[in-house]
Design an enzyme around this catalytic site. Structure first.
Site, PDB file in Angstrom:
ATOM      1  N   ALA A 165       0.743  -1.052  -0.129  1.00 10.78           N
ATOM      2  CA  ALA A 165      -0.134  -0.129  -0.117  1.00 10.78           C
ATOM      3  C   ALA A 165       0.735   1.350  -0.123  1.00 10.78           C
ATOM      4  CB  ALA A 165      -1.022  -0.050   1.105  1.00 10.78           C
ATOM      5  N   SER A 166       2.184   1.025   0.251  1.00  8.82           N
ATOM      6  CA  SER A 166       2.927   2.441   0.406  1.00  8.82           C
ATOM      7  C   SER A 166       4.168   2.262  -0.513  1.00  8.82           C
ATOM      8  CB  SER A 166       3.518   2.688   1.814  1.00  8.82           C
ATOM      9  OG  SER A 166       4.111   1.512   2.211  1.00  8.82           O
ATOM     10  N   SER A 167       4.373   1.094  -1.016  1.00 15.93           N
ATOM     11  CA  SER A 167       5.459   0.836  -2.095  1.00 15.93           C
ATOM     12  C   SER A 167       5.396  -0.366  -2.950  1.00 15.93           C
ATOM     13  CB  SER A 167       6.930   0.991  -1.367  1.00 15.93           C
ATOM     14  OG  SER A 167       7.118  -0.197  -0.665  1.00 15.93           O
TER      15      SER A 167
ATOM     16  N   ARG B 175       7.390  -3.213  -5.179  1.00 17.94           N
ATOM     17  CA  ARG B 175       8.785  -3.890  -5.795  1.00 17.94           C
ATOM     18  C   ARG B 175       8.934  -4.929  -6.638  1.00 17.94           C
ATOM     19  NH1 ARG B 175       6.748  -4.663  -1.413  1.00 17.94           N
ATOM     20  NH2 ARG B 175       7.441  -2.878  -0.471  1.00 17.94           N
TER      21      ARG B 175
ATOM     22  N   ASP C 267      -1.025 -10.424  -0.731  1.00 11.78           N
ATOM     23  CA  ASP C 267       0.606 -10.447  -0.306  1.00 11.78           C
ATOM     24  C   ASP C 267       0.653 -11.194   1.029  1.00 11.78           C
ATOM     25  OD1 ASP C 267      -1.000  -8.346   1.276  1.00 11.78           O
ATOM     26  OD2 ASP C 267       0.562  -6.863   0.479  1.00 11.78           O
ATOM     27  N   THR C 268      -0.573 -11.141   1.762  1.00 12.76           N
ATOM     28  CA  THR C 268      -0.330 -11.823   3.178  1.00 12.76           C
ATOM     29  C   THR C 268      -0.329 -13.391   2.834  1.00 12.76           C
ATOM     30  OG1 THR C 268      -1.509 -10.220   4.154  1.00 12.76           O
ATOM     31  CG2 THR C 268      -1.501 -12.081   5.348  1.00 12.76           C
TER      32      THR C 268
ATOM     33  N   THR D 108       2.017  -1.886   6.538  1.00 15.15           N
ATOM     34  CA  THR D 108       1.063  -0.872   6.574  1.00 15.15           C
ATOM     35  C   THR D 108      -0.017  -1.351   7.513  1.00 15.15           C
ATOM     36  OG1 THR D 108       1.695   0.116   4.464  1.00 15.15           O
ATOM     37  CG2 THR D 108      -0.538   0.702   5.575  1.00 15.15           C
TER      38      THR D 108
ATOM     39  N   ASN E  19      -7.098  -8.065  10.938  1.00 14.33           N
ATOM     40  CA  ASN E  19      -6.479  -6.920  10.572  1.00 14.33           C
ATOM     41  C   ASN E  19      -6.233  -5.955  12.092  1.00 14.33           C
ATOM     42  OD1 ASN E  19      -7.104  -7.768   7.929  1.00 14.33           O
ATOM     43  ND2 ASN E  19      -6.887  -5.847   7.034  1.00 14.33           N
TER      44      ASN E  19
ATOM     45  N   GLY F   7       7.824  -6.086   6.392  1.00 14.27           N
ATOM     46  CA  GLY F   7       8.723  -4.958   6.683  1.00 14.27           C
ATOM     47  C   GLY F   7       8.776  -4.543   8.072  1.00 14.27           C
TER      48      GLY F   7
END
Length: 464
Positions: free
Chosen positions: A8-10, A12, A220-221, A243, A280, A386
């Site tokens: 949600a913020s980057s 790759r 992604d999880t 995030t 969540n 992260g």
């Protein structure tokens, strides 16, 4: 293989290599992501994401496969010709305010949970779709973000199951779309594309020399949980921390009882038919928004100062609705502390310590409830993503949960992505146990031992 991992913020693009005793990643391209405010609506720049994805894949060189994972719930709508009907709207946009209550008038929370097993969140795909009936009338197909990018790469339409299971339109027991439910809330079933399992070859990337595009655990999880380096026979919990923090257990079947519904746990599909029983937690979003409010980027220095600040001096309910939207997080933290009779933090170090303490407390609360609901014990917590880099958060999570925390790998989603690709391409990885064994053999993990703290008292402050 190229692992495209969009957060949600980057985002790759990683070049991954898998073989006997080999599991490695090289970062090829990294790029920012985030909401774009255009008038009253908060959008995703999905065309920019696709441009960066293509550039990263090309930079990766000769490839055997491509896989894409991303955050959940958000989507693009295609018309009859396959054209995109506008940019996808960000799940933090306000358009779903009041929509869950509208849906509840026709379908009860109990019935929704019986079918979908999904946590009630105001931005679930179901609520987003109900909020835009005019665009639904013009749409032919809904594609979640990884499926949309796969479609642009291959021309093939479909929905990978792990991400489909986050929509609140997926029957978690039958493993099919819940078309009757969709009809009852006004969502045309024609929007729901054919389902695919992780490991399915989607098609050939038409502009990339025909490289196979493979459906991975596209939430992604789901990919991150594949790469949790759990040892066989351990009673482990996981926190995929970025995030958002996705905190929970891996189960063989969904848990749909009254206790799970009341505690707002979700049952999302995992790779190889597993269930991700989790909730969540607001995650590092609150910290990143705080830094943005301050216009600061010196997070390592702030965390070092926070580690020296008094612990549990003030805590907030990090999952409270006031922390969901973008905005002035320090002011909201001050208001929340005053509302619970606590002295608000007054320095940047104290604010950061309050956030990290509160996040560790939320991890504790969530995992304890998951264990109580399922009747399981938790001997170790794996932190991946992260957040595994955040030494203060990992230590405080161990302190709060009272069990060791094993932190790493950081790039768990990309690792899970390439492992599923490798199996689809013929590598001898027959099950999750073999994939996790390769992660343990090749990836660095750091251990944190609990050091105590009066977490019961901190929780009690929030209860008042």
């Amino acid at each position: 293989m190229a692992a495209v991992d969009l957060g949600a913020s980057s985002g790759r693009v990683m070049a991954g290599t898998v073989g006997p005793s080999v599991l490695s990643l090289d970062e090829v391209r990294r790029f920012p992501n985030g909401g774009v405010q255009a008038g009253p609506v908060l959008y995703w720049d999905v065309l920019g994401l696709f441009r960066e994805t293509l550039a990263g894949i090309r930079d990766a060189g000769a490839l055997d496969g491509i896989g894409i994972d991303s955050w959940a719930v958000d989507y693009g709508l295609l018309d009859e010709s396959g054209a995109l009907l506008g940019n996808p709207v960000h799940h933090r946009d306000s358009r779903t305010e009041g929509v869950p209550e509208k849906v509840a008038a026709s379908v009860s929370a109990r019935e929704l949970y019986d079918v979908t097993g999904l946590q009630q969140l105001p931005f679930n795909t179901l609520y987003q779709l109900v909020s835009e009936p005019d665009r639904l009338a013009a749409a032919r197909t809904m594609l979640l973000i990884p499926d949309l990018l796969n479609y642009w790469l291959t021309g093939e339409i479909g929905a990978e199951r792990t991400n489909a299971s986050t929509t609140q339109l997926y029957d978690v027991r039958a493993r099919t779309w819940a078309t009757d439910l969709a009809t009852r809330v006004g969502i045309p079933p024609r929007l729901l594309p054919p389902l695919r399992d992780p490991g399915t070859v989607v098609g050939a990337a038409r502009e990339l020399s025909g490289v196979p595009v493979i459906a991975v655990g596209s939430h992604d999880t789901a990919s991150a949980v594949v790469a949790v380096p759990a040892s066989p026979g351990t009673n482990f919990a996981y926190i995929s921390c970025g995030t958002w923090s996705l905190a929970g257990l891996e189960l063989p079947e969904p848990e749909l009882g009254d206790a799970a519904l009341a505690a707002n746990f979700t049952n999302e599909g995992g790779v190889d038919g597993t269930i991700r029983f989790l909730r969540n937690v607001m995650g590092l979003w609150v910290l990143s928004e705080t830094l943005r409010t301050w216009s600061r980027s010196d997070l390592p220095q702030l965390l070092a100062a926070a580690a020296e600040a008094p612990g549990l001096a003030a805590v907030v309910d990090i999952d409270a609705p006031e922390f969901l939207a973008p905005g002035d997080m320090p002011a909201r933290i001050t208001a929340a502390c005053r509302a619970t009779g606590q002295r608000p933090p007054s320095t940047p170090a104290e604010v950061v310590r309050c956030i990290v303490d509160s996040l560790a407390l939320a991890h504790r609360r969530t995992l304890r409830e998951a264990a109580a609901i399922t009747g399981r014990t938790i001997d170790v917590v794996h932190v991946v993503g992260g957040g595994a880099r955040n030494e203060l958060l990992c230590q405080l999570t161990a302190d709060a949960c009272g069990v060791p925390v094993l932190a790493g790998p950081v790039e768990a989603a990309a690792l899970g992505n390439v492992l599923v690709q490798a199996r689809a391409l013929g590598e001898d990885l027959p099950d999750l146990a073999s994939m996790r064994a390769l992660v343990r053999e090749t990836q660095e993990v750091r251990r944190y031992i609990p050091a105590g703290g009066d977490w019961d008292a901190a929780e009690a402050r929030l209860a008042h």
